[in-house]
Design an enzyme around this catalytic site. Sequence first.
Site, PDB file in Angstrom:
ATOM      1  N   ASP A 181       0.842  -1.190   0.000  1.00  0.00           N
ATOM      2  CA  ASP A 181       0.000   0.000   0.000  1.00  0.00           C
ATOM      3  C   ASP A 181       0.880   1.243   0.000  1.00  0.00           C
ATOM      4  OD1 ASP A 181      -1.774   2.072   0.372  1.00  0.00           O
ATOM      5  OD2 ASP A 181      -2.885   1.107   1.997  1.00  0.00           O
ATOM      6  N   HIS A 186       0.170   7.980   3.804  1.00  0.00           N
ATOM      7  CA  HIS A 186       0.905   7.372   4.909  1.00  0.00           C
ATOM      8  C   HIS A 186       2.395   7.688   4.893  1.00  0.00           C
ATOM      9  CE1 HIS A 186      -2.838   5.275   5.430  1.00  0.00           C
ATOM     10  NE2 HIS A 186      -2.759   4.796   4.211  1.00  0.00           N
ATOM     11  N   ILE A 201      -0.564   9.464   8.381  1.00  0.00           N
ATOM     12  CA  ILE A 201      -1.186   8.554   9.347  1.00  0.00           C
ATOM     13  C   ILE A 201      -0.777   7.112   9.057  1.00  0.00           C
ATOM     14  CG2 ILE A 201      -3.154  10.098   9.703  1.00  0.00           C
ATOM     15  CD1 ILE A 201      -4.819   8.225   7.919  1.00  0.00           C
ATOM     16  N   GLY A 204      -4.637   1.893   8.031  1.00  0.00           N
ATOM     17  CA  GLY A 204      -5.649   1.205   8.820  1.00  0.00           C
ATOM     18  C   GLY A 204      -5.366  -0.283   8.916  1.00  0.00           C
TER      19      GLY A 204
END
Length: 278
Positions: A181, A186, A201, A204
């Site tokens: 990903d 991110h 961040i 998830g």
Amino acid sequence: MPIDHSLVGVESGPYERSWTSRDTLLYALGVGAGTGELAFTTENSAGIPQRVLPTFAVLAAQAPVARRLGDFHPAMLVHAEQAFELHRELPAEGTVAVTSKVTGVYDKGSGALVTSEARAVDPGGEPLVTSRSAVFIRGEGGFGGDRGPREEWTAPGRAPDHRVTCATRADQALLYRLSGDRNPLHSDPAFAARAGFPRPILHGLCTYGITGRALLHAVAGSDPARFAGMSGRFSSPVFPGESLTVSIWQDGDEVLFRTAKDDGTVVLDRGRMALRPG
């Protein structure tokens, strides 16, 4: 254009997905496994055969979307929910054929919730993983559609049977992104700022994998063969470097969980784990 509702129910694939021993080792490191978990982080330790963290199932069942969901800025899309059913233990390396489809587009007012399902079968046609997920696309709601089903979930009225705290590294997202990903949300501060965050961040699915590790060791005896599935809803972002505490309630083979940050903010909610008897 708005969300393409004609995608609902259209199956795509099959798409061939393969992984190697290196991929599963790297994934384990990306979700925080280390020297105390050599069965998941090494392939050549004496007397310790390599095994795979069950949450790798989500990556094993990933497949490209057949068509674009719509014309919107990618920063408006966030991962909302994730579930998987693991039909048997994952091999350290393997190949599967994955088919996927959008199962629903729901109107949440401030955005649209798009749900999907993917099924991965081995070369012999035997099911390995069934994965279900949902993404929330901000600004794409208000089209007058169904709000979608709501699952009931209530935390038991007692203290958790287990509480497991896991630290994350400041560079956790940079390591996890190597499992596939590469969303700049991110890693790129400028992209994160456009999405409304002060800094990049954590993925998830990294939070999800860290939680899965805690569940594996706390209630499944560290045995991936006992881990049959897991589901949860992402409720708040995590920043790399923050610690996560998984609260776990167990009633026989039924397991509920919730993951929160040190300040009590819940980041993975409405959690359920399916456990096979030992």
